[in-house]
Motif scaffolding. Structure first.
Motif, short mmCIF file in Angstrom:
data_model
loop_
_atom_site.label_atom_id
_atom_site.label_comp_id
_atom_site.label_asym_id
_atom_site.label_seq_id
_atom_site.Cartn_x
_atom_site.Cartn_y
_atom_site.Cartn_z
N ARG A 52 -1.97 5.78 -3.59
CA ARG A 52 -0.56 5.47 -3.39
C ARG A 52 0.25 6.75 -3.57
O ARG A 52 -0.23 7.73 -4.14
N TYR A 86 1.58 -2.56 2.69
CA TYR A 86 1.22 -3.93 2.38
C TYR A 86 2.48 -4.72 2.05
O TYR A 86 3.36 -4.22 1.34
N ALA A 87 2.57 -5.96 2.54
CA ALA A 87 3.75 -6.80 2.34
C ALA A 87 3.69 -7.45 0.96
O ALA A 87 3.41 -8.64 0.82
N THR A 88 3.93 -6.65 -0.04
CA THR A 88 3.98 -7.16 -1.41
C THR A 88 5.39 -6.90 -1.95
O THR A 88 6.18 -6.20 -1.32
N ILE A 89 5.68 -7.44 -3.10
CA ILE A 89 6.97 -7.18 -3.74
C ILE A 89 6.69 -6.49 -5.07
O ILE A 89 6.08 -7.09 -5.94
N PRO A 91 7.02 -3.42 -2.07
CA PRO A 91 6.04 -3.02 -1.04
C PRO A 91 5.06 -1.97 -1.59
O PRO A 91 5.44 -1.10 -2.38
N THR A 92 3.82 -2.11 -1.20
CA THR A 92 2.79 -1.16 -1.60
C THR A 92 2.40 -0.34 -0.38
O THR A 92 2.17 -0.90 0.70
N GLU A 94 -0.24 2.74 0.91
CA GLU A 94 -1.45 3.48 0.57
C GLU A 94 -1.73 4.51 1.66
O GLU A 94 -1.50 4.26 2.84
#
Length: 137
Positions: A52, A86-89, A91-92, A94
């Protein structure tokens, strides 16, 4: 420059100066990217595996947020790094070396080995050059 490192062509098969110039430009453009210190360090960090952004920043001492962003974008543009969001909360994101990027690891290692092997001789040459220049001034 580019012709000097290539195998010599048989007589009568010499390239036109325009072809030599075009090859030199390509080599210089690539060297401009891979010869940048932040690129070398980013590729070195990513050689360990996907990372990351903040992990890359911690691995590369002294790089600013802006400079790392610019470097990673350039590497992505040149096909050496793949950026995956990546669709995270929150956002991630890499980063990882592509196959092309991985092919750069060994040449960079060889160049690093050469630099370390010849460091003392280079430093001595610099001292000698600087001394002669100072005496001439």
């Amino acid at each position: 420059m580019g012709v000097a490192i290539e195998k010599r062509k048989p007589r009568g098969a010499e390239e036109e100066p325009a072809d030599q110039y075009a090859k030199c430009r390509v080599v210089l453009e690539v060297l401009d990217r891979v010869g940048d210190k932040w690129t070398v360090m980013a590729v070195g960090a990513l050689a360990e595996g996907p990372m990351r952004f903040n992990a890359i920043m911690r691995a590369i001492k002294g790089v600013s947020h802006r400079m790392l962003t610019i470097t990673l974008r350039g590497l992505e543009r040149d096909g050496l790094v793949k950026r995956t969001a990546y669709a995270t909360i929150p956002p991630t994101v890499e980063y990882k070396l592509t196959e092309l990027g991985c092919s750069l690891i060994e040449p960079l290692r060889m160049l690093a080995d050469w630099a370390l092997t010849n460091r003392t001789e280079i430093e001595a040459a610099r001292v000698q050059f600087d001394t002669k220049k100072a005496e001439a001034d």
